[in-house]
Design a protein around this motif. Structure first.
Motif, PDB file in Angstrom:
ATOM      1  N   GLU A   7       0.851  -1.200   0.000  1.00 32.97           N
ATOM      2  CA  GLU A   7       0.000   0.000   0.000  1.00 32.97           C
ATOM      3  C   GLU A   7       0.876   1.235   0.000  1.00 32.97           C
ATOM      4  O   GLU A   7       1.908   1.271   0.672  1.00 32.97           O
ATOM      5  CB  GLU A   7      -0.875   0.037   1.258  1.00 32.97           C
ATOM      6  N   ARG A  35       3.337   0.529   3.041  1.00 29.73           N
ATOM      7  CA  ARG A  35       2.954  -0.534   3.983  1.00 29.73           C
ATOM      8  C   ARG A  35       2.952  -1.849   3.215  1.00 29.73           C
ATOM      9  O   ARG A  35       2.361  -1.926   2.134  1.00 29.73           O
ATOM     10  CB  ARG A  35       1.568  -0.258   4.566  1.00 29.73           C
ATOM     11  N   GLU A  37       2.417  -6.211   3.439  1.00 27.69           N
ATOM     12  CA  GLU A  37       1.813  -7.279   4.235  1.00 27.69           C
ATOM     13  C   GLU A  37       2.362  -8.609   3.774  1.00 27.69           C
ATOM     14  O   GLU A  37       2.559  -8.824   2.571  1.00 27.69           O
ATOM     15  CB  GLU A  37       0.297  -7.323   3.971  1.00 27.69           C
ATOM     16  N   GLU A  42       2.618  -6.926   9.133  1.00 26.33           N
ATOM     17  CA  GLU A  42       2.787  -5.757   8.276  1.00 26.33           C
ATOM     18  C   GLU A  42       4.184  -5.197   8.478  1.00 26.33           C
ATOM     19  O   GLU A  42       4.848  -5.484   9.478  1.00 26.33           O
ATOM     20  CB  GLU A  42       1.735  -4.682   8.602  1.00 26.33           C
ATOM     21  N   TRP A  44       6.413  -1.316   7.629  1.00 24.19           N
ATOM     22  CA  TRP A  44       6.265   0.071   7.173  1.00 24.19           C
ATOM     23  C   TRP A  44       7.592   0.652   6.711  1.00 24.19           C
ATOM     24  O   TRP A  44       8.635   0.411   7.322  1.00 24.19           O
ATOM     25  CB  TRP A  44       5.728   0.952   8.317  1.00 24.19           C
ATOM     26  N   GLU A  46       9.238   4.431   4.533  1.00 22.98           N
ATOM     27  CA  GLU A  46       8.942   5.805   4.120  1.00 22.98           C
ATOM     28  C   GLU A  46       9.926   6.182   3.039  1.00 22.98           C
ATOM     29  O   GLU A  46      11.134   6.018   3.209  1.00 22.98           O
ATOM     30  CB  GLU A  46       9.096   6.741   5.338  1.00 22.98           C
ATOM     31  N   ALA A 106      10.477  -1.268   4.139  1.00 22.17           N
ATOM     32  CA  ALA A 106       9.248  -1.867   4.679  1.00 22.17           C
ATOM     33  C   ALA A 106       9.419  -3.387   4.788  1.00 22.17           C
ATOM     34  O   ALA A 106       8.940  -4.014   5.741  1.00 22.17           O
ATOM     35  CB  ALA A 106       8.055  -1.513   3.784  1.00 22.17           C
ATOM     36  N   ILE A 296       8.124   7.357  11.205  1.00 23.71           N
ATOM     37  CA  ILE A 296       8.302   6.026  10.602  1.00 23.71           C
ATOM     38  C   ILE A 296       9.688   5.927   9.960  1.00 23.71           C
ATOM     39  O   ILE A 296      10.468   5.022  10.258  1.00 23.71           O
ATOM     40  CB  ILE A 296       7.172   5.744   9.594  1.00 23.71           C
ATOM     41  N   ILE A 352       2.393   2.662  15.108  1.00 25.99           N
ATOM     42  CA  ILE A 352       1.937   3.493  14.003  1.00 25.99           C
ATOM     43  C   ILE A 352       0.524   3.989  14.355  1.00 25.99           C
ATOM     44  O   ILE A 352      -0.333   3.177  14.690  1.00 25.99           O
ATOM     45  CB  ILE A 352       1.837   2.636  12.713  1.00 25.99           C
ATOM     46  N   ARG A 354      -2.668   5.013  13.021  1.00 31.30           N
ATOM     47  CA  ARG A 354      -3.320   4.964  11.709  1.00 31.30           C
ATOM     48  C   ARG A 354      -4.203   6.176  11.426  1.00 31.30           C
ATOM     49  O   ARG A 354      -4.264   6.661  10.296  1.00 31.30           O
ATOM     50  CB  ARG A 354      -4.150   3.678  11.561  1.00 31.30           C
TER      51      ARG A 354
END
Ligand code: OSB
Ligand code: MG
Length: 371
Positions: A7, A35, A37, A42, A44, A46, A106, A296, A352, A354
């Motif tokens: 994502e 993000r 999975e 998950e 993360w 940046e 991530a 992040i 995190i 959300r």
């Protein structure tokens, strides 16, 4: 580890204080969060590309385009034994390190969470706290600059870096030295000078700066070697070091004595570790740069900066200098001795938040493997 979903979130957050470099002034920061999975967890990341192509040729829009069109198809549905295998899997995409790093980092977080280890442990970190410094932008007046330096020293930061450009250089340094004496001080030109400015840059020598960061152009390694022969201040490269190979050439050419590592600039954690190890083998100290990341990206930076050759304080400061609130809880804080604790929980080890991400999000996309 199989990456089943990616994502992207295009986000914008207002900066607590404006940030001015030789490129110009910003009041907010636009960035892409990633993000991933897989295996029921998950991860993360940046991407540090900015809305404009001034620090680097990448932008948030090129990052989106490259991840959606070219990186996601190389990663989705793929089983990786270890996150160090992700960067080589992206080899056919040339450049676009910031796009690659968003996804690659991530994947490291995902792997660390799946295996229940902190990211620092997976990366090979050796310390539980990192030394923190600040990067102070160009101000409207010297009075404002001195006030900011005073505030950051009082907060405990272990070194001060100021941005310089022609017309905001010698006098800024002179005033800081006059008021604060021999504090650990360095300057960052973001490529604002040329070899024609050698005499001016040599006039910084008597101030005993820790280093001068990227005085010359972003693609110019050889001129830095020429400059370094004529000035005493150690040259540190930032923008020029896009790859481990360029770093090898720069060290060989004696274009720099110190290197700033930003994982976004070199394509993620794997390339950063290689760069770190290369520098260690050549006696080149490294420090961790910053790109005004949200919590992040900064959490990733803290874990990476726990590796042993990060011997100089990084541009990794407390959340409250950048964003209030940050996208994570608890916020990143520095202690009175100017250090930041490396989080110990699984992965990047921060929570995190959300709904804060959702509020900052301008655009979102979810990409899944096509069966
Ligand atoms: O050159 O180091 C740089 C921020 C954005 C782009 C480039 C740079 C910087 C910084 C900020 O100096 C460091 C930080 O995140 O505090
Ligand atoms: Mg820099």
């Amino acid at each position: 580890m199989k990456i089943e979903k990616i994502e992207l979130f295009l986000c914008r957050l207002p900066l607590v204080q404006f940030f001015e470099t030789s490129f110009g002034r910003s009041y907010d920061r636009t960035f892409v969060l990633v993000r991933v999975e897989g295996d029921g967890h998950e991860g993360w990341g940046e991407s540090v590309a900015e809305a404009n192509p001034y620090y680097s040729s990448e932008t948030t829009e090129t990052v989106w385009h490259i991840i959606e069109g070219f990186i996601a198809p190389l990663v989705l549905g793929q089983a990786f034994e270890h996150p160090r295998d992700v960067f080589p899997a992206l080899r056919r995409v040339r450049g676009h390190n910031m796009a690659k790093a968003g996804v690659e980092m991530a994947a490291w977080d995902l792997y660390a969470r799946i295996t229940g280890q902190s990211l620092a442990t997976v990366l090979g970190g050796t310390r539980d706290r990192i030394a923190s410094g600040v990067s102070i932008g160009i101000q409207d007046s010297y009075g404002q600059l001195l006030e900011k330096v005073e505030r950051e020293l009082a907060a405990g930061y272990q070194r001060i870096k100021i941005k310089i450009k022609p017309g905001w250089d010698l006098e800024a340094v002179e005033r800081i030295r006059t008021k604060f004496g021999n504090i650990p001080l360095q300057v960052d030109a973001n490529a604002a000078y040329s070899l024609d400015d050698t005499d001016l840059l040599a006039r910084l020598d008597p101030y005993g700066l820790l280093l001068i960061e990227q005085p010359l152009d972003y693609d110019d390694v050889m001129d830095h070697a020429v400059l370094q022969k004529q000035i005493k201040t150690p040259v540190c490269l930032d923008e020029s070091i896009h790859t481990v190979r360029i770093a090898r050439d720069a060290i060989e050419a004696r274009a720099c004595q110190i290197i700033n590592i930003k994982p976004g600039r070199v394509g993620g954690h794997r390339a950063s570790i290689e760069l770190h190890d290369l520098c260690a083998a050549h006696g080149i100290p490294v420090w961790h740069g910053g790109m005004l990341e949200s919590g992040i990206g900064r959490a990733h930076n803290i874990h990476l900066a726990s590796l042993p050759n990060f011997t100089l304080p990084g541009d990794i400061a407390a959340s409250k200098r950048y964003y209030q609130p940050d996208l994570i809880e608890p916020a990143i804080e520095i202690s009175a001795d100017g250090t930041i604790a490396v989080p110990t929980g699984p992965g990047i080890g921060v929570n995190i938040v959300r709904d804060r991400i959702d509020r900052a999000t301008l655009r979102h996309i979810a990409l899944e493997a096509t069966p």
